[in-house]
Design a protein around this motif. Structure first.
Motif, PDB file in Angstrom:
ATOM      1  N   THR A   1       0.824  -1.202   0.000  1.00  0.00           N
ATOM      2  CA  THR A   1       0.000   0.000   0.000  1.00  0.00           C
ATOM      3  C   THR A   1       0.860   1.254   0.000  1.00  0.00           C
ATOM      4  O   THR A   1       0.653   2.179  -0.800  1.00  0.00           O
ATOM      5  N   VAL A   2       1.845   1.310   0.893  1.00  0.00           N
ATOM      6  CA  VAL A   2       2.716   2.479   0.985  1.00  0.00           C
ATOM      7  C   VAL A   2       3.519   2.652  -0.297  1.00  0.00           C
ATOM      8  O   VAL A   2       3.680   3.769  -0.817  1.00  0.00           O
ATOM      9  N   ARG A   3       4.002   1.561  -0.825  1.00  0.00           N
ATOM     10  CA  ARG A   3       4.823   1.618  -2.032  1.00  0.00           C
ATOM     11  C   ARG A   3       4.025   2.145  -3.225  1.00  0.00           C
ATOM     12  O   ARG A   3       4.583   2.789  -4.126  1.00  0.00           O
ATOM     13  N   GLY A   4       2.720   1.897  -3.233  1.00  0.00           N
ATOM     14  CA  GLY A   4       1.901   2.334  -4.352  1.00  0.00           C
ATOM     15  C   GLY A   4       1.388   3.753  -4.231  1.00  0.00           C
ATOM     16  O   GLY A   4       0.681   4.231  -5.133  1.00  0.00           O
ATOM     17  N   GLU A   5       1.710   4.461  -3.169  1.00  0.00           N
ATOM     18  CA  GLU A   5       1.186   5.801  -2.943  1.00  0.00           C
ATOM     19  C   GLU A   5       1.977   6.890  -3.647  1.00  0.00           C
ATOM     20  O   GLU A   5       1.575   8.052  -3.646  1.00  0.00           O
TER      21      GLU A   5
END
Length: 577
Positions: free
Chosen positions: A71-75
């Motif tokens: 999730t964080v990586r895709g932000e």
């Protein structure tokens, strides 16, 4: 008799030096790696080791609750990193290298084990990243939330460097040109071009930030945590707890490097070695974790000119040959990321010999056996003198006892007469201690190599021994895994420590028994005590000692076969005069 007591004392002190840490390992020494396998219902299964990931991927805590890595990586937009040994991405928000796995290092020995994760983005539970930036006054600077741009479709590989760009609103253009080699070294060129109307002053920096302390223990034999070289001197004095308790530590240096180390992994920034550097270890705050930061000198950028600063980032496994190579190319001792201690001059040759034997034999267990053979060959003449000294002392015991009775009230005269007896019979009472004293640095060097060298991590031997840097997992205490119980370390007697105890007992049986009944009792239970002491230690150490005992027994047998009179003298001499 005093000489024999001295010999026993030397052996006891040697044993304390070698094994005393086994009793206080929780406080002073780390134990061996957790077993790579365990026996369940008589079958060998891999052991999951979550600490491998947790201890190598910590960093600053995000203000919000930790979120899922994906999730964080895709932000935020990212640039992929792809090399023969690294996979990950660069976060274009903040220009951080915050997503990195070591693709050739696995978490466990299981074939489908995931790779070890070194870096993770801020916002995850174990965030850990590297970044580059500037400080200054009177100029708009990029910050942690700045959105950088990269060429469309860019990918950072050893063949394709990537340049990140951000222009401010007053005419200054900031660029970070990133390159990476085929191993673990990134190079960053931080460039500022001034197209404004006035001069600006900027100061480049590079940093490492991690949310949490390492899970690996920091002991006096293994340094884990903040580490760096300042003015050519390595600093191992500060751990994570020291930063928390005592606050920031600042250093002024010319060149050098600074970062964080785990048992096997390292993240470190290396500024230009010609620069004056202000470096610091910073404890965690409410909005950030532990930080290691290095600033170089201020640069004044006149209108229509540019300035650039070059630095490097090491992010990977602490492979000894690789660190030596980077030490030569970067001009700073990055090799000191491994804390060899006082005996580096001896330990590194032991490692190089082991590594060479491993390359020739293809099995690290066989390499340890090869090292043992080489050591025994080198010590063969000394060991021969040891055995002859043991036998000679045993035969002299009746005469020595007579001297003790005759001069029991005249200690100086007794010492003179005993020395005279040794000279007449050509016996050296301390000759038996020399091989033991020689073995101490060799054994300790092997211990440190197994503890420090990532090259030895997860190296198998044969059958059930899948990791020689971990304890022997096969123990009869739980019926070889059929009982659903994991015994504590000192009770988890694997096959190798049991063989170690048995071979030591056989070795002592071949030696002449001491005249003193107390000494006889000490020698009688010593093998079994050491068997328990060695149980939690690396199987590689247990293998070395067991093979060494076997070779010692064979050498004694060979000596007795060539000198039957010696064996007869040892066997027939009275235990008590």
């Amino acid at each position: 008799m005093n000489e024999q007591r001295n010999m026993i004392l030397a052996i006891a002190l040697s044993a304390i030096v070698l094994f005393g840490w086994g009793i206080v390992t929780e406080y002073f020494f780390p134990t061996a790696n957790p077993p790579a396998t365990r026996i369940v219902d008589g079958k060998e299964v891999p052991v999951a080791r979550p600490s491998d990931v947790k201890s190598t991927a910590p960093a600053p805590a995000a203000p919000a609750a930790p979120r899922d890595l994906a999730t964080v990586r895709g932000e935020s937009p990212r640039v992929a990193i792809e090399t023969p040994r690294l996979r990950g991405s660069i976060n274009l928000r903040g220009a951080r290298i915050d997503d990195l796995v070591l693709s050739t290092e696995k978490v466990t020995i299981k074939p489908n084990s995931p790779p070890v994760r070194l870096f993770a983005p801020q916002g995850t539970a174990d965030s850990y990243y590297a970044g580059f930036g500037w400080t200054g006054q009177g100029v708009e600077l990029p910050g942690p939330d700045t959105g950088w741009t990269a060429p469309q479709g860019a990918k950072l590989t050893p063949e394709t460097p990537v340049t990140l760009t951000w222009p401010n609103r007053t005419g200054q253009i900031f660029e970070i040109r990133l390159a990476v080699d085929k191993d673990y070294l990134f190079t960053a060129e931080q460039r500022v071009t001034n197209r404004g109307t006035g001069a600006v002053a900027v100061r480049p920096y590079s940093l490492i930030s991690r949310a949490k302390a390492s899970k690996d223990p920091d002991t006096w034999t293994l340094h884990v945590g903040p580490v760096g070289v300042f003015n050519g001197v390595a600093n191992y004095d500060w751990g994570f707890e020291d930063l928390v308790e005592e606050g920031e530590r600042d250093f002024a240096s010319t060149g050098g490097w600074i970062g964080f180390g785990d048992a096997y992994w390292l993240a470190a920034v290396v500024p230009d070695q010609r620069s004056r550097v202000d470096a610091a270890f910073i404890p965690p705050t409410e909005t950030g974790g532990f930080r290691a930061i290095a600033y170089v000198d201020n640069a004044v950028v006149a209108p229509n000119t540019a300035t650039a600063a070059r630095s490097s980032l090491f992010a990977g496994a602490k492979e000894i040959k690789l660190l030596d190579r980077y030490t030569a190319s970067l001009g700073t001792p990055l090799e000191q990321a491994i804390d060899w201690g006082w005996f580096e001059w001896f330990m590194k040759p032991i490692f190089k010999l082991l590594n060479w034997l491993f390359a020739q034999l293809g099995n690290f267990g066989l390499a340890i056996i090869g090292l043992t053979l080489i050591v025994r060959l080198l010590m063969f003449p000394v060991a021969q003198k040891q055995f002859k000294s043991f036998a000679g002392m045993r035969v002299l015991q009746p005469k020595m006892k007579a001297l003790q009775e005759r001069y029991k009230d005249d200690k100086p005269r007794l010492q003179q007469e005993m020395l005279k007896l040794y000279q007449e019979e050509k016996v050296n009472p301390m000759a038996g201690c020399l091989p033991i004293l020689i073995q101490i640095p060799i054994f300790y060097a092997l211990y440190k190599v197994l503890l420090l060298a990532v090259e030895m991590r997860h190296q198998p031997f044969i059958l059930w021994i899948k990791d020689l840097s971990a304890p022997d997992p096969l123990t009869p205490v739980n019926l070889f895994g059929y009982l659903p119980w994991d015994p504590p370390g000192f009770l988890a007697l694997g096959v190798l420590p049991i063989l170690l105890g048995v071979t030591m007992w056989l070795q002592f049986k071949l030696n002449p028994p001491p005249a003193d009944p107390v000494q006889q009792q000490v020698f009688a239970f010593m093998p079994w005590v050491l068997m328990f002491v060695m149980a939690p230690f690396a199987a590689g150490l247990q293998l070395y000692w067991t093979v060494n005992n076997i070779l010692t027994i064979l050498q004694q047998k060979w000596l007795y076969s060539r000198h039957p009179g010696m064996k007869e003298a040892v066997a027939t001499a009275p235990a008590k005069p």
